[in-house]
Enzyme design. Structure first.
Site, PDB file in Angstrom:
ATOM      1  N   CYS A 291       0.822  -1.213   0.000  1.00 54.72           N
ATOM      2  CA  CYS A 291       0.000   0.000   0.000  1.00 54.72           C
ATOM      3  C   CYS A 291       0.858   1.265   0.000  1.00 54.72           C
ATOM      4  O   CYS A 291       1.390   1.655   1.042  1.00 54.72           O
ATOM      5  CB  CYS A 291      -0.940  -0.012   1.207  1.00 54.72           C
ATOM      6  SG  CYS A 291      -1.985   1.448   1.287  1.00 54.72           S
TER       7      CYS A 291
ATOM      8  N   CYS B 145      -0.548   4.069   2.127  1.00 53.12           N
ATOM      9  CA  CYS B 145      -0.287   3.915   3.567  1.00 53.12           C
ATOM     10  C   CYS B 145       1.170   4.194   3.906  1.00 53.12           C
ATOM     11  O   CYS B 145       1.467   4.855   4.896  1.00 53.12           O
ATOM     12  CB  CYS B 145      -0.584   2.486   4.029  1.00 53.12           C
ATOM     13  SG  CYS B 145      -2.062   1.744   3.353  1.00 53.12           S
ATOM     14  N   ASP B 146       2.090   3.656   3.116  1.00 47.78           N
ATOM     15  CA  ASP B 146       3.493   3.610   3.544  1.00 47.78           C
ATOM     16  C   ASP B 146       4.456   4.457   2.715  1.00 47.78           C
ATOM     17  O   ASP B 146       5.638   4.558   3.066  1.00 47.78           O
ATOM     18  CB  ASP B 146       3.981   2.149   3.509  1.00 47.78           C
ATOM     19  CG  ASP B 146       3.195   1.278   4.482  1.00 47.78           C
ATOM     20  OD1 ASP B 146       2.748   1.814   5.511  1.00 47.78           O
ATOM     21  OD2 ASP B 146       3.027   0.087   4.205  1.00 47.78           O
TER      22      ASP B 146
END
Ligand code: NAP
Length: 315
Positions: A136, A139-140
């Protein structure tokens, strides 16, 4: 063994399922939530969540789902571990089969999520989640400022993740097993033209390096036409080779598309082809796949279930 008839059974404890639980519990429906093999869902595999509204300094993914669970419990949600392997939606109440156990429900909210597809190469599993391999970018991605990263895959997800990562990374290798992207033309053109993205064509990942150190230090790739192997000096690897929605026990009778995702009825995000049965989150969403969109769908499914019960089971 049969159970009493539940008002609403929610299958899955990710963002979608827990939000549906909060709403149906607050509506005094006494929901039963069935917990599968990954309690808390995909969010628990992410370290820091920086884009969930209401947390200006970010929140740990595991903590966020714990908070939702506590909130659902506070209003009377019951949780049980059970894996649904078959359903019978031909009559009322709806039947959910979990091995020998049969759970009866007036309404059902399926929020079983999707599992990111992984390559299975050595080092990938060992360094997954917080150690450099992730699925992701949203997300990261921000953890890889000024670093070199690799994105694996050639579809819309891979193109989108690669483009997103150019905001942070110094260089993004887009590793694809063929010499043209599967992604839509506009996304493919954008990715190929971007100065920070280097396409590594006709190449498959072979090994993630860095297992002894506990952090990714490179990706070994092999050109499928020449057989030559090279090492990309990356610190982050974003696997974007598709997802596998967890819909198998429900289809049929529920409609799914060619990718296995539930197909909601026209005009609804959550209503299935079976009355009183709803879907929410990544098991029916291959486009947004965010915690907040899953939570939104969980909320919508809960409100629909509540309305359906009021119309059909008013007592
Ligand atoms: P996808 O379209 O199925 O693409 C998966 C990619 O991974 C393909 O390029 C495939 O290669 C490659 N791949 C599969 N298995 C592999 C393996 N073992 N090793 C190496 N490469 C492998 O998946 P997706 O990109 O997640 O997209 C899924 C759906 O969501 C699509 O319909 C897409 O259009 C949609 N989507 C839309 C958006 C958007 O509209 N913004 C964003 C994301 C996704 P091959 O090409 O050789 O098969």
């Amino acid at each position: 063994m049969s159970s009493p008839v539940e008002n609403v059974v929610i299958i899955g404890t990710g963002c979608a399922g827990l939000t549906a639980a909060i709403y149906t519990a607050r509506a005094s429906l006494n929901p039963l939530v069935l917990e599968g093999p990954l309690p808390g869902g995909q969010l628990t595999t992410t370290s820091e969540v920086e884009n969930f509204p209401g947390f200006p300094h970010g929140v740990d993914g595991f903590q966020l789902t714990q908070n939702m669970r506590e909130q659902a419990t506070r209003f009377g949600t019951r949780f049980e571990s059970a894996l649904v392997d078959k359903v019978d939606f031909t009559s009322m109440p709806r039947k959910l089969f979990c091995g020998d156990r049969v759970i009866l429900a007036k309404t059902v909210i399926i929020a079983t999520g999707a599992s990111p597809r992984l390559t299975g190469i050595p080092g990938e599993k060992e360094l997954y989640g917080g150690k450099g391999v992730t699925t992701c970018a949203t997300c990261d991605g921000a953890f890889y400022r000024k670093m070199e990263v690799a994105v694996l895959g050639g579809g819309d997800s891979a193109a989108e993740e690669a483009l997103f990562l150019t905001r942070f990374a110094s260089k993004v290798y887009l590793v694809h097993r063929r010499d043209t992207l599967r992604a839509s033309k506009i996304m493919a053109d954008r990715a190929v033209a971007h100065e920070k993205i280097q396409c590594v064509w006709d190449s498959v990942p072979v090994e993630v390096l860095g297992v002894p150190e506990g952090a990714v230090r490179g990706l070994r790739v092999k050109n499928v036409k020449t057989g030559v192997e090279t090492v990309l000096p990356v610190k982050g690897i974003f696997v974007a080779i598709g997802h596998i929605p967890n819909t198998a026990p429900f289809a049929p009778p529920l409609d799914i598309d060619e990718g296995g995702y539930f197909i909601p009825q026209p005009g609804s995000q959550v209503q299935t082809n079976v009355p009183g049965v709803y879907v929410a989150g990544d098991c029916s969403d291959h486009v947004y796949r965010q915690a907040i969109t899953a939570a939104g769908m969980g909320c919508a499914a809960a409100i629909e279930a509540e309305r359906w019960l009021a119309e059909h089971h008013a007592e």
